[in-house]
Design a protein around this motif. Sequence first.
Motif, PDB file in Angstrom:
ATOM      1  N   LEU A  89       2.611   7.601  -5.191  1.00 18.00           N
ATOM      2  CA  LEU A  89       2.189   6.119  -4.860  1.00 18.00           C
ATOM      3  C   LEU A  89       2.052   5.145  -5.469  1.00 18.00           C
ATOM      4  O   LEU A  89       2.385   4.010  -5.208  1.00 18.00           O
ATOM      5  N   LEU A  90       2.671   5.531  -6.876  1.00 18.26           N
ATOM      6  CA  LEU A  90       3.566   4.655  -8.223  1.00 18.26           C
ATOM      7  C   LEU A  90       4.908   4.306  -7.192  1.00 18.26           C
ATOM      8  O   LEU A  90       5.040   3.100  -7.693  1.00 18.26           O
ATOM      9  N   ARG A  91       5.498   4.834  -6.280  1.00 19.02           N
ATOM     10  CA  ARG A  91       7.155   4.538  -5.323  1.00 19.02           C
ATOM     11  C   ARG A  91       6.360   3.774  -4.633  1.00 19.02           C
ATOM     12  O   ARG A  91       7.117   3.022  -4.335  1.00 19.02           O
ATOM     13  N   ARG A  92       5.050   3.961  -4.068  1.00 19.39           N
ATOM     14  CA  ARG A  92       5.268   2.820  -2.690  1.00 19.39           C
ATOM     15  C   ARG A  92       4.284   1.248  -3.593  1.00 19.39           C
ATOM     16  O   ARG A  92       4.751   1.037  -2.791  1.00 19.39           O
ATOM     17  N   LYS A  93       4.048   1.523  -4.801  1.00 22.80           N
ATOM     18  CA  LYS A  93       3.142   0.410  -5.053  1.00 22.80           C
ATOM     19  C   LYS A  93       4.423  -0.435  -5.729  1.00 22.80           C
ATOM     20  O   LYS A  93       4.973  -1.693  -4.931  1.00 22.80           O
ATOM     21  N   LYS A  94       5.532   0.151  -6.065  1.00 20.99           N
ATOM     22  CA  LYS A  94       6.802  -0.801  -6.991  1.00 20.99           C
ATOM     23  C   LYS A  94       7.270  -0.864  -5.593  1.00 20.99           C
ATOM     24  O   LYS A  94       8.170  -1.767  -5.175  1.00 20.99           O
ATOM     25  N   GLU A  96       5.864  -2.036  -2.742  1.00 23.08           N
ATOM     26  CA  GLU A  96       5.289  -3.109  -1.981  1.00 23.08           C
ATOM     27  C   GLU A  96       5.906  -4.692  -3.436  1.00 23.08           C
ATOM     28  O   GLU A  96       5.425  -5.922  -2.795  1.00 23.08           O
ATOM     29  N   GLU A  97       5.621  -3.588  -3.588  1.00 29.38           N
ATOM     30  CA  GLU A  97       6.167  -5.065  -5.232  1.00 29.38           C
ATOM     31  C   GLU A  97       8.053  -5.893  -4.932  1.00 29.38           C
ATOM     32  O   GLU A  97       7.724  -7.090  -4.928  1.00 29.38           O
ATOM     33  N   ILE A 104       8.628   1.703   2.146  1.00 27.57           N
ATOM     34  CA  ILE A 104       7.115   1.797   2.560  1.00 27.57           C
ATOM     35  C   ILE A 104       7.172   2.462   3.217  1.00 27.57           C
ATOM     36  O   ILE A 104       6.392   3.706   2.940  1.00 27.57           O
TER      37      ILE A 104
END
Length: 140
Positions: A89-94, A96-97, A104
């Motif tokens: 989830l942290l990697r997905r947030k990065k 997305e940014e 993704i």
Amino acid sequence: MFAEDVVGHYQAFLNHRRSLRPEVEYGEVTPQEWGEFEEHFDKRKVELGNCARPYGTPCQHEHACIRCPMLQINPKMLPRLAELEKDLLLRRKKAEEEQWLGEIDGIDLTLTFLRTKQAEASRMTGRPVVDLGLPRPRSQ
């Protein structure tokens, strides 16, 4: 004890099968062949559980075990799956940014597999262990 029991039953099965077929079709198992057979099962043990791939086949997924349908999760590893999910989830947030759309998609696919395996392992914790006893040869 378990391994000896499995080997004994396997050898009995082979002896029975061989008795039904012409003797010329079978040779003695060499120590090297037997070693390869045992090694296969040792290599099926992975961090999260066991790989259920058939004997003599390599891991097709380059050890991307979370996505592998052959991975059987040990329910004791549910906390580890939670850690992996948090990291994804942290990697997905990065991603997305940074607008890494391919990343993704890959993370989403991995999360789908991970959550499916979490659900399967959770179901296993609720099932009672049933003692089926030792298998016995059928009398003929």
